[in-house]
Design an enzyme around this catalytic site. Structure first.
Site, PDB file in Angstrom:
ATOM      1  CE  LYS A  64      82.204   8.413   4.749  1.00  0.00           C
ATOM      2  NZ  LYS A  64      83.566   7.844   4.612  1.00  0.00           N
TER       3      LYS A  64
HETATM    4  N1  GLU Z   1      83.862   4.866   2.514  1.00  0.00           N
HETATM    5  C1  GLU Z   1      85.254   4.601   2.267  1.00  0.00           C
HETATM    6  C2  GLU Z   1      86.126   5.495   3.134  1.00  0.00           C
HETATM    7  O1  GLU Z   1      85.712   5.957   4.156  1.00  0.00           O
HETATM    8  C3  GLU Z   1      85.600   4.642   0.797  1.00  0.00           C
HETATM    9  C4  GLU Z   1      85.392   5.950   0.116  1.00  0.00           C
HETATM   10  C5  GLU Z   1      85.557   5.908  -1.398  1.00  0.00           C
HETATM   11  O2  GLU Z   1      85.940   4.880  -1.929  1.00  0.00           O
HETATM   12  O3  GLU Z   1      85.303   6.934  -2.009  1.00  0.00           O
HETATM   13  O4  GLU Z   1      87.289   5.688   2.868  1.00  0.00           O
END
Ligand code: GLU
Length: 426
Positions: free
Chosen positions: A111
């Site tokens: 992240k």
């Molecule tokens: N931000 C989204 C999550 O927390 C999607 C992450 C992604 O598609 O890589 O799952």
């Protein structure tokens, strides 16, 4: 995982630690694997300058935490928010590892984000911030290594800028082969049909499974939503197709309530004309945060930020089901209260996994130069979500435990197997 003794305030990452320890103890997770998963692999912090519209230079701090890549490339969104810090990003990266493992997709967890308030920036400043951040991350991201996606306050446009900046730094003959460096792109720039609604769609698929299990009719069911961004808005619009009634919604500008129901599409039209915000919506009455939480409904869908359901707020809820559209909306104290009250809970790493699942489909389409129609994307997403839902339900029964812990047990078991099979180098 251990908590730092000197800290007095509980952080989001402390919640992850508690959730992890509970599941690891219950399943008897291998102690060596436990040590590995208790740490993030890499934590990248970049400080970079950006020229603002008035000519002055502003310094920004960006993060990318890569928790684990035993199952595949690092994967996870980028968040633009004033509350972004290393602790939050660490927690969110760890949840991504569990999410990929639980849903059987070949991705690890990461992240990232930038600590700033996008509401205070113009569109051209957002573009320069995004491009400079991408440049600062350099080869810490890559289509087979670490693949960002949208998260809070980021969207398809921002992914297009990341794509363009990343490929511009590659040798010309390799540019086309790198479009899967990000997912959640605009469809015309290599995105997937169905990715925009995917997280909300996944939430609704899990709610459908819960309703089937309980013999509960979603037609006429009432629900409340916290957050009217991508996830909250899509959940509401898709629940409308079931004939469910949206009683109250909250976003950063306030909350609104209508006992006869709020039309999510009409609310979206209003928000689009009101800087994306719902406050002042004329077809519902304004209420405060506490009243939103106290609103009696069948389902509550937190779809905003972490730590919303706590020792203080959990006692206020009056629902049958909490479906976690957000990452980490419930802290361990909140969990214990919901459990005691007998509410059902579909945990975040299952409930909101639709986004990363369709990101995986987008990545596959890019690698194979394919373009799937919406029916194919939705059908494949549905199967993945239902399979994961059933694994969690069966594990909760087997271990007589709550659904969050069960979801962790499923995810950790998969990671444990892979570590045992592969061993540790050298
Ligand atoms: N931000 C989204 C999550 O927390 C999607 C992450 C992604 O598609 O890589 O799952």
């Amino acid at each position: 995982m251990t908590e730092e003794p000197s800290k007095t305030k509980t952080t989001v990452y402390d919640n992850v630690v508690k959730q992890f320890n509970k599941a690891a103890d219950l399943m008897g997770l291998d102690p060596d694997v436990r040590k590995i998963l208790a740490r993030t692999n890499n934590e990248i912090v970049v400080n970079f300058p950006v020229k603002m519209d008035d000519g002055r230079i502003e310094m920004f701090t960006g993060y990318r935490v890569q928790h684990n890549n035993a199952l595949g490339p690092y994967k996870g969104g980028l968040r633009y928010h004033p509350a972004v810090d290393i602790d939050e990003v660490r927690a969110l990266a760890t949840w991504m590892t569990w999410k990929g493992a639980l849903t059987n997709i070949p991705f690890g967890g990461a992240k990232g984000g930038i600590q700033f308030d996008p509401c205070e920036c113009t569109c051209s400043e957002m573009e320069r911030i995004t491009r400079r951040f991408t440049f600062a991350l350099g080869c810490n991201i890559g289509p087979e290594y670490d693949i960002p996606a949208p998260d809070v306050n980021t969207n398809a446009q921002i992914m297009a800028w990341i794509l363009d900046t990343y490929v511009s730094t590659q040798p010309p003959h390799e540019r086309q082969a790198n479009v899967h460096v990000v997912t959640g792109k605009p469809v015309e720039s290599g995105g997937s049909l169905g990715r925009d609604k995917a997280t909300g769609q996944g939430v609704v698929y899990t709610i459908e499974e819960w309703a089937k299990d309980k013999g509960f009719d979603l037609n006429g069911a009432t629900y409340t939503v916290q957050g009217f961004g991508n996830v909250g808005c899509w959940v509401a619009r898709l629940m409308k197709q079931h004939g469910s009634k949206l009683l109250a919604v909250e976003d950063a500008s306030g909350a609104v309530f209508n006992p006869d129901g709020i039309d999510p599409d009409d609310l979206l039209d209003y928000a689009r004309k009101n800087k994306g915000l719902i406050s002042g919506y004329p077809k519902a009455e304004p209420i405060n945060h506490r009243v939103l939480l106290e609103t009696k409904a069948d389902i509550f869908i937190p779809a905003a930020l972490e730590n919303q359901i706590t020792a203080k707020t959990a006692p206020l809820l009056n629902v049958k089901l909490v479906a976690e559209g957000a990452n980490g909306p419930t802290d361990p104290d909140g969990d214990a209260i919901l459990h005691k009250k007998g509410f059902d809970l579909i945990p975040d790493i299952l409930c909101n996994a639709g986004g990363v699942i369709v990101s995986y489909f987008e990545w596959l389409q890019n690698k194979r130069s394919e373009f799937w129609d919406l029916k194919e994307v939705d059908g494949k997403l549905h199967k993945k979500i239902v399979d994961a839902y059933e694994r969690v339900r069966n594990t909760a029964r087997k271990f007589s435990t709550d659904w969050r812990t069960a979801a962790y047990v499923v995810a950790l078991s998969r990671l444990e197997t892979v570590y045992k099979e592969r061993g540790i180098f050298p």
